[in-house]
Design an enzyme around this catalytic site. Structure first.
Site, PDB file in Angstrom:
ATOM      1  N   ASP A 262      18.955  36.399  35.712  1.00 13.93           N
ATOM      2  CA  ASP A 262      19.046  36.559  34.257  1.00 13.93           C
ATOM      3  C   ASP A 262      20.466  36.970  33.863  1.00 13.93           C
ATOM      4  OD1 ASP A 262      18.544  37.313  31.490  1.00 13.93           O
ATOM      5  OD2 ASP A 262      16.428  37.466  31.997  1.00 13.93           O
ATOM      6  N   ASN A 263      20.652  38.172  33.379  1.00 12.00           N
ATOM      7  CA  ASN A 263      21.978  38.590  32.907  1.00 12.00           C
ATOM      8  C   ASN A 263      22.875  39.068  34.046  1.00 12.00           C
ATOM      9  OD1 ASN A 263      21.585  38.076  30.137  1.00 12.00           O
ATOM     10  ND2 ASN A 263      20.462  40.001  29.906  1.00 12.00           N
TER      11      ASN A 263
ATOM     12  N   ASN B 176      21.589  32.224  24.220  1.00  8.63           N
ATOM     13  CA  ASN B 176      20.926  33.247  25.017  1.00  8.63           C
ATOM     14  C   ASN B 176      21.866  34.422  25.266  1.00  8.63           C
ATOM     15  OD1 ASN B 176      20.159  34.635  27.631  1.00  8.63           O
ATOM     16  ND2 ASN B 176      18.409  33.239  27.476  1.00  8.63           N
ATOM     17  N   ASP B 177      23.021  34.146  25.867  1.00  3.11           N
ATOM     18  CA  ASP B 177      23.952  35.215  26.196  1.00  3.11           C
ATOM     19  C   ASP B 177      25.360  34.825  25.770  1.00  3.11           C
ATOM     20  OD1 ASP B 177      24.683  37.701  27.136  1.00  3.11           O
ATOM     21  OD2 ASP B 177      24.838  37.089  29.226  1.00  3.11           O
TER      22      ASP B 177
ATOM     23  N   GLU C 227      17.092  44.316  26.665  1.00  2.72           N
ATOM     24  CA  GLU C 227      17.341  43.007  27.256  1.00  2.72           C
ATOM     25  C   GLU C 227      18.763  42.840  27.778  1.00  2.72           C
ATOM     26  OE1 GLU C 227      17.882  38.890  28.127  1.00  2.72           O
ATOM     27  OE2 GLU C 227      19.076  40.050  26.697  1.00  2.72           O
ATOM     28  N   ASP C 228      19.724  43.415  27.083  1.00  5.77           N
ATOM     29  CA  ASP C 228      21.105  43.329  27.547  1.00  5.77           C
ATOM     30  C   ASP C 228      21.799  44.647  27.251  1.00  5.77           C
ATOM     31  OD1 ASP C 228      23.270  42.197  28.791  1.00  5.77           O
ATOM     32  OD2 ASP C 228      23.799  40.832  27.176  1.00  5.77           O
TER      33      ASP C 228
ATOM     34  N   HIS D  25      19.687  39.592  21.119  1.00  8.73           N
ATOM     35  CA  HIS D  25      19.473  39.051  22.458  1.00  8.73           C
ATOM     36  C   HIS D  25      20.672  39.469  23.316  1.00  8.73           C
ATOM     37  CE1 HIS D  25      17.624  35.294  24.660  1.00  8.73           C
ATOM     38  NE2 HIS D  25      17.802  36.326  25.466  1.00  8.73           N
TER      39      HIS D  25
ATOM     40  N   ILE E 116      24.506  40.450  24.394  1.00 10.70           N
ATOM     41  CA  ILE E 116      25.588  41.144  23.699  1.00 10.70           C
ATOM     42  C   ILE E 116      26.827  41.181  24.576  1.00 10.70           C
ATOM     43  CG2 ILE E 116      24.008  42.569  22.341  1.00 10.70           C
ATOM     44  CD1 ILE E 116      24.608  44.904  24.208  1.00 10.70           C
TER      45      ILE E 116
ATOM     46  N   HIS F 244      18.617  36.158  16.632  1.00 11.19           N
ATOM     47  CA  HIS F 244      17.664  35.072  16.368  1.00 11.19           C
ATOM     48  C   HIS F 244      16.865  35.359  15.097  1.00 11.19           C
ATOM     49  CE1 HIS F 244      18.576  33.401  20.262  1.00 11.19           C
ATOM     50  NE2 HIS F 244      18.182  34.499  20.877  1.00 11.19           N
TER      51      HIS F 244
ATOM     52  N   ASN G 270      21.506  30.916  31.282  1.00 10.07           N
ATOM     53  CA  ASN G 270      21.102  32.254  30.851  1.00 10.07           C
ATOM     54  C   ASN G 270      22.307  33.183  30.757  1.00 10.07           C
ATOM     55  OD1 ASN G 270      19.745  34.847  30.663  1.00 10.07           O
ATOM     56  ND2 ASN G 270      17.891  33.817  31.327  1.00 10.07           N
TER      57      ASN G 270
END
Length: 355
Positions: A269-270, A168-169, A53-54, A115, A117, A134, A224
């Site tokens: 998103d990221n 989230n981030d 995800e990241d 999630h 980082i 989480h 986000n």
């Protein structure tokens, strides 16, 4: 409770007057189809099967990868296993991953659900990894010290705060200092779902330090990804459901002043920032309905944007990679290192390509 009820009813009432179904279709980009943009010599990263995800790339080519996210409403291919932090070395000809061992007597590995980082490297070259976690679908930040020789993460601290309920981030600006996005206002899962459906733009950005915590920006329809310019002067925030990236000037007291925003035809998103050029690399969801309502026969597509000269009057936006989901499902992040592009996903694989 009374204030919350009034705010909830007011927000829901106002949202209904906006024709929520039409708004939903626009925000989720439900009719968007992907025109493929291919890159030469792309390969899956061996060892990543349940999300990336990241990711954070260090200056020496080592990469931290956040894997195994369980997020309400999103698909997971390892729903019965805890998440993990993986390590890659992009200097290898065919990079593979290994799972970093987490040590620290007070850290609960069984509920680890990483999630967003971010890393911070101190003056003595100590690398700190900050991880949005989480556990039991709550929100914490886990602070780790990277021990390269041992290939381990030493858990130093868990950070909780009432202003950080739905993180989230995160982007680190010190070992225990960071900006973080909250992607929802409500804590209750039922109200969260209505908040997302109706587009209540109540999420925010918070600055945290051990001595001061403050909300520095709000009014987002699902805040986000977040990152910072190489010179530390500007902060970038992705507003997923509004398809925007916001640019802020950062001040000495850590407050933010809005400068501009860019609009896109995709759910952003990221955000990764090239430390040399300052270019933004963004993992995107061209069709939000497919990521939130997973269908293996019609999987969510992937898209990567490169934004050059974002502070100029005419930034250059390039679609570097786009694919309909048959290869890579649900891209969330993209970052570059020495002419190579690494693309991560919410729950799927990771792709490594030559530019």
């Amino acid at each position: 409770m009374g204030k919350m009820t009034v705010l909830s009813l007011l927000g829901l009432g106002l949202a209904f007057f906006r024709d929520p179904w039409s708004s939903y279709q626009t925000r989720f980009n439900v009719f968007r189809e992907v025109e493929p943009v291919e890159l030469p010599n792309c390969n899956f990263v061996k060892g990543i099967e349940a999300g990336s995800e990241d990711l954070e790339i260090l200056s020496n080519g080592l990469v931290f990868v956040s894997s195994g996210l369980k997020y309400p409403g999103l698909k997971s291919f390892e729903h019965d296993k805890p998440g993990k932090i993986l390590l890659m070395n992009l200097n290898e000809e065919e990079p593979t991953v290994l799972e970093l061992r987490i040590i620290g007597s007070k850290f609960d590995l069984s509920s680890f659900n990483p999630h967003g980082i971010s890393t911070f490297t101190d003056e003595d070259n100590t690398v700190y990894l900050l991880v949005v976690n989480h556990p039991d679908f709550k929100s914490t930040v886990e602070l780790f010290k990277f021990q390269e020789e041992e290939k381990s993460l030493l858990h130093l601290k868990t950070i909780r705060h009432k202003l950080l309920p739905n993180m989230n981030d995160i982007v680190a600006v010190g070992p225990e200092h960071f900006y973080a996005t909250n992607d929802h206002y409500f804590l209750d899962p039922f109200l969260k779902s209505w908040e997302l459906y109706l587009g209540l733009a109540w999420s925010n950005v918070v600055y945290y330090s051990p001595n001061e915590v403050q909300m520095v920006a709000d009014g987002y329809d699902f805040a986000n990804g977040i990152n910072i310019s190489p010179d530390g002067k500007y902060v970038y925030v992705a507003e997923l459901m509004a398809h925007k990236i916001h640019v802020y000037e950062k001040h000495a007291n850590w407050t933010l002043t809005p400068l501009k925003h860019l609009d896109f035809n995709t759910l952003v998103d990221n955000i990764s920032v090239d430390p040399v050029t300052g270019d933004l690399w963004v993992g995107c969801h061209p069709n939000g309905k497919k990521i939130f309502f997973y269908d293996p026969k019609n999987p969510p597509p992937s898209e990567v944007l490169r934004i050059q000269d974002i502070l100029s009057e005419e930034p250059k936006v390039t679609v570097v990679y786009a694919e309909n989901g048959t290869v890579l499902q649900g891209s969330t992040v993209a970052s570059v290192y020495k002419g190579k592009l690494l693309i991560g996903t919410v729950f799927h694989k990771a792709l490594y390509c030559e530019l």
